[in-house]
Design a protein around this motif. Sequence first.
Motif, PDB file in Angstrom:
ATOM      1  N   VAL A  25      72.003  80.893  36.008  1.00  0.00           N
ATOM      2  CA  VAL A  25      70.957  80.203  35.257  1.00  0.00           C
ATOM      3  C   VAL A  25      70.691  81.005  33.993  1.00  0.00           C
ATOM      4  CG1 VAL A  25      68.570  79.394  35.277  1.00  0.00           C
ATOM      5  CG2 VAL A  25      69.918  79.325  37.385  1.00  0.00           C
ATOM      6  N   ILE A  26      70.729  80.314  32.850  1.00  0.00           N
ATOM      7  CA  ILE A  26      70.429  80.969  31.570  1.00  0.00           C
ATOM      8  C   ILE A  26      68.937  80.832  31.311  1.00  0.00           C
ATOM      9  CG2 ILE A  26      70.814  80.956  29.097  1.00  0.00           C
ATOM     10  CD1 ILE A  26      73.549  79.829  29.612  1.00  0.00           C
ATOM     11  N   PHE A 105      58.470  82.041  29.140  1.00  0.00           N
ATOM     12  CA  PHE A 105      59.699  82.040  29.924  1.00  0.00           C
ATOM     13  C   PHE A 105      60.144  80.604  30.135  1.00  0.00           C
ATOM     14  CE2 PHE A 105      62.033  81.898  33.936  1.00  0.00           C
ATOM     15  CZ  PHE A 105      62.958  82.906  33.730  1.00  0.00           C
ATOM     16  N   SER A 106      61.427  80.336  29.942  1.00  0.00           N
ATOM     17  CA  SER A 106      61.957  78.983  30.155  1.00  0.00           C
ATOM     18  C   SER A 106      63.436  79.069  30.507  1.00  0.00           C
ATOM     19  CB  SER A 106      61.764  78.125  28.910  1.00  0.00           C
ATOM     20  OG  SER A 106      62.530  78.659  27.839  1.00  0.00           O
ATOM     21  N   PHE A 107      64.011  77.920  30.793  1.00  0.00           N
ATOM     22  CA  PHE A 107      65.433  77.818  31.095  1.00  0.00           C
ATOM     23  C   PHE A 107      66.149  77.204  29.914  1.00  0.00           C
ATOM     24  CE2 PHE A 107      63.265  76.934  35.147  1.00  0.00           C
ATOM     25  CZ  PHE A 107      63.643  78.073  35.814  1.00  0.00           C
ATOM     26  N   ALA A 108      67.377  77.579  29.746  1.00  0.00           N
ATOM     27  CA  ALA A 108      68.233  76.904  28.776  1.00  0.00           C
ATOM     28  C   ALA A 108      69.124  75.929  29.524  1.00  0.00           C
ATOM     29  CB  ALA A 108      69.047  77.915  27.992  1.00  0.00           C
ATOM     30  N   SER A 109      69.802  76.419  30.556  1.00  0.00           N
ATOM     31  CA  SER A 109      70.677  75.583  31.380  1.00  0.00           C
ATOM     32  C   SER A 109      71.138  76.394  32.578  1.00  0.00           C
ATOM     33  CB  SER A 109      71.874  75.094  30.569  1.00  0.00           C
ATOM     34  OG  SER A 109      72.652  76.197  30.158  1.00  0.00           O
ATOM     35  N   LEU A 117      73.837  72.034  34.907  1.00  0.00           N
ATOM     36  CA  LEU A 117      72.512  71.460  35.126  1.00  0.00           C
ATOM     37  C   LEU A 117      71.616  71.781  33.940  1.00  0.00           C
ATOM     38  CD1 LEU A 117      71.869  72.461  38.853  1.00  0.00           C
ATOM     39  CD2 LEU A 117      72.567  70.242  37.991  1.00  0.00           C
ATOM     40  N   ASP A 118      70.802  70.813  33.556  1.00  0.00           N
ATOM     41  CA  ASP A 118      69.800  71.054  32.519  1.00  0.00           C
ATOM     42  C   ASP A 118      68.493  71.445  33.208  1.00  0.00           C
ATOM     43  OD1 ASP A 118      69.017  68.673  33.645  1.00  0.00           O
ATOM     44  OD2 ASP A 118      69.053  67.534  31.779  1.00  0.00           O
ATOM     45  N   ILE A 119      67.421  71.506  32.455  1.00  0.00           N
ATOM     46  CA  ILE A 119      66.125  71.907  33.007  1.00  0.00           C
ATOM     47  C   ILE A 119      65.692  70.954  34.122  1.00  0.00           C
ATOM     48  CG2 ILE A 119      63.681  72.213  32.441  1.00  0.00           C
ATOM     49  CD1 ILE A 119      64.651  73.028  29.609  1.00  0.00           C
TER      50      ILE A 119
END
Length: 170
Positions: A25-26, A105-109, A117-119
């Motif tokens: 997970v990025i 803080f968040s996800f990129a992919s 997978l996306d968010i």
Amino acid sequence: MKTKADKQAILTSLKGEFLGADAVVICKFEGLTVAEDQQLRGALRSLGARYRVVSNRLARIAAKDTPYEAMLQDQRGMTALAFPGEDLIGAVKALVGYAKEQEHFSFASGVVEGRALDIGGLTELSRLPGKEGVYAQLLFLINSPAQRLLSTVNAPGRNIAAVVQQGVEH
């Protein structure tokens, strides 16, 4: 500044992690304090997951010829990689929960078992039962027929006892 030997060691280590990972997970973490970052690292470590802050360039080089190569091509800014380990659902739940708590803080992919997978996909994945939940469901399914059998075997004795009790009361 890191020497060429340091960068080569990081690259070799990161390449090994990519090759051995079922999922990556990025994460984006611009603005997190060190204490907040340590809190996340501790939560992931307790689940057997690994979390690394990496240079985008080194990550792209290390991911070459792996399923993770495409997701790293357009990364900019501060990037961290989460390697969920054996408890994929637990680690993704921890990441999604942390993202809800921390605005920085968040996800990129992410890529899970070769599938990008996306968010939204990561959030859906976090809604699945974790390892303990699956074990509990499995134990229930294994135990259920035995409980039904025991109930059926005990039913005649219960019925006779009920008839005798009614006779005593009347």
